[in-house]
Motif scaffolding. Sequence first.
Motif, mmCIF file in Angstrom:
data_model
loop_
_atom_site.group_PDB
_atom_site.id
_atom_site.type_symbol
_atom_site.label_atom_id
_atom_site.label_comp_id
_atom_site.label_asym_id
_atom_site.label_seq_id
_atom_site.Cartn_x
_atom_site.Cartn_y
_atom_site.Cartn_z
ATOM 1 N N GLU A 92 0.749 -1.067 0.051
ATOM 2 C CA GLU A 92 -0.017 -0.079 -0.022
ATOM 3 C C GLU A 92 0.718 1.361 -0.071
ATOM 4 O OE1 GLU A 92 -3.274 1.874 2.987
ATOM 5 O OE2 GLU A 92 -2.891 -0.129 3.148
ATOM 6 N N HIS A 93 0.404 2.288 -0.777
ATOM 7 C CA HIS A 93 1.076 3.553 -0.484
ATOM 8 C C HIS A 93 -0.314 4.589 -0.154
ATOM 9 C CE1 HIS A 93 4.701 2.695 -2.038
ATOM 10 N NE2 HIS A 93 4.602 2.205 -3.137
ATOM 11 N N HIS A 94 0.135 5.666 0.571
ATOM 12 C CA HIS A 94 -0.765 6.564 1.151
ATOM 13 C C HIS A 94 -0.211 7.938 0.782
ATOM 14 C CE1 HIS A 94 -3.708 7.801 4.843
ATOM 15 N NE2 HIS A 94 -3.746 8.658 3.498
ATOM 16 N N CYS A 143 4.484 10.346 0.912
ATOM 17 C CA CYS A 143 3.870 9.228 1.235
ATOM 18 C C CYS A 143 3.643 9.070 2.855
ATOM 19 C CB CYS A 143 4.252 7.717 0.602
ATOM 20 S SG CYS A 143 3.591 6.431 0.885
ATOM 21 N N LEU A 145 3.368 6.514 4.428
ATOM 22 C CA LEU A 145 3.819 5.201 5.072
ATOM 23 C C LEU A 145 5.305 5.053 4.809
ATOM 24 C CD1 LEU A 145 1.163 3.058 3.806
ATOM 25 C CD2 LEU A 145 1.370 3.944 5.927
ATOM 26 N N HIS A 146 5.884 5.861 3.729
ATOM 27 C CA HIS A 146 7.212 5.575 3.342
ATOM 28 C C HIS A 146 7.729 6.888 3.358
ATOM 29 C CE1 HIS A 146 4.982 2.388 1.638
ATOM 30 N NE2 HIS A 146 5.884 1.458 2.452
ATOM 31 N N MET A 149 9.973 8.499 0.149
ATOM 32 C CA MET A 149 9.175 8.622 -1.213
ATOM 33 C C MET A 149 8.950 10.185 -1.171
ATOM 34 S SD MET A 149 6.540 5.536 -1.497
ATOM 35 C CE MET A 149 6.005 6.153 -3.137
#
Length: 219
Positions: A92-94, A143, A145-146, A149
Motif C-alpha cells: 500500500e501507498h498513502h 507518502c 507510510l514511506h 518517497m
Amino acid sequence: MKHPHLAAGLIAAATLLSTAAQAATVQVTVLGRDGQPLPDAVVVIESASGIKPAAPAPVSAVIHQQKMQFVPATSVLPLGSKVTFTNLDRWEHHVRGRPAGLASLNPGAQPGFELRLDGRVDGREVAGAEVILGQAGAVQLGCHLHGSMRGFIFVADSPWTVKTDASGVATLQGVPEGAARVRVVHADQILDAPPLAVNITPVTALSVPTQVQPRRRRP
Ligand SMILES: [Cu+2]
C-alpha cells in the motif's frame, strides 16, 4: 493614391509579420551547486512588459508509484490537468500532495489531497486515483507510510514553464523579445531564489546557477 485600401492592408500585414518575428526561442541551462547540469528543474519565464500568454490546455497525466518512488519524480502540468496516481508496488501507498512554496501562501490555498492506494495483486486492476490540479504552483508529493518517497508537481498557468531534461536544458518557445524574468524552481528548492532579470533576443541562451545539490546524480 489609387489603392489606399491595398496600401493600408500591406502595412497591416507588415505589422503582423514584425509582431510574429518578435517571438523568441529561449534555451536555459540550469546548473546545480556543483556547476553540473541540473535535470528536473522547472524554468518559468515572465515577460516584464506584463504580456500574459494563453494558458496551456489541461492534459491527462499518470504518476506511478513504483519501487518506492514517484515516476516521473517531477512533472510540469497545465492548470486544470487530471493526474492519475497508480500504485505498481505490491504494498500500500498513502500518497499526499501539499501546495508548497508560493502556492501555499496564496489566500484560499487548497489543502491538498490524500490518496490511499492498495498494493498490486496479480490478476486485479492496478489501484489508481485521480486528482484535478486546481491551483497553480508547486505541489510536494509524499507518502504517509514511506518517508523516503518524494515527488514534485509544478502546476503551470503559462506555456513558458518547462522542465529541464537530462542535460539540464529547458527550451521555451514563443517568448516575446525584450525584458523578462527567469525563475527556477526545483523539488529541493521550492521557495525560489530571486528571479533573474534578462533581455530576450531572437535567439537567447542562458545559464542559470542554483544552490541545488541533487541527492543523486544519474550515471
Ligand atoms: Cu508509500
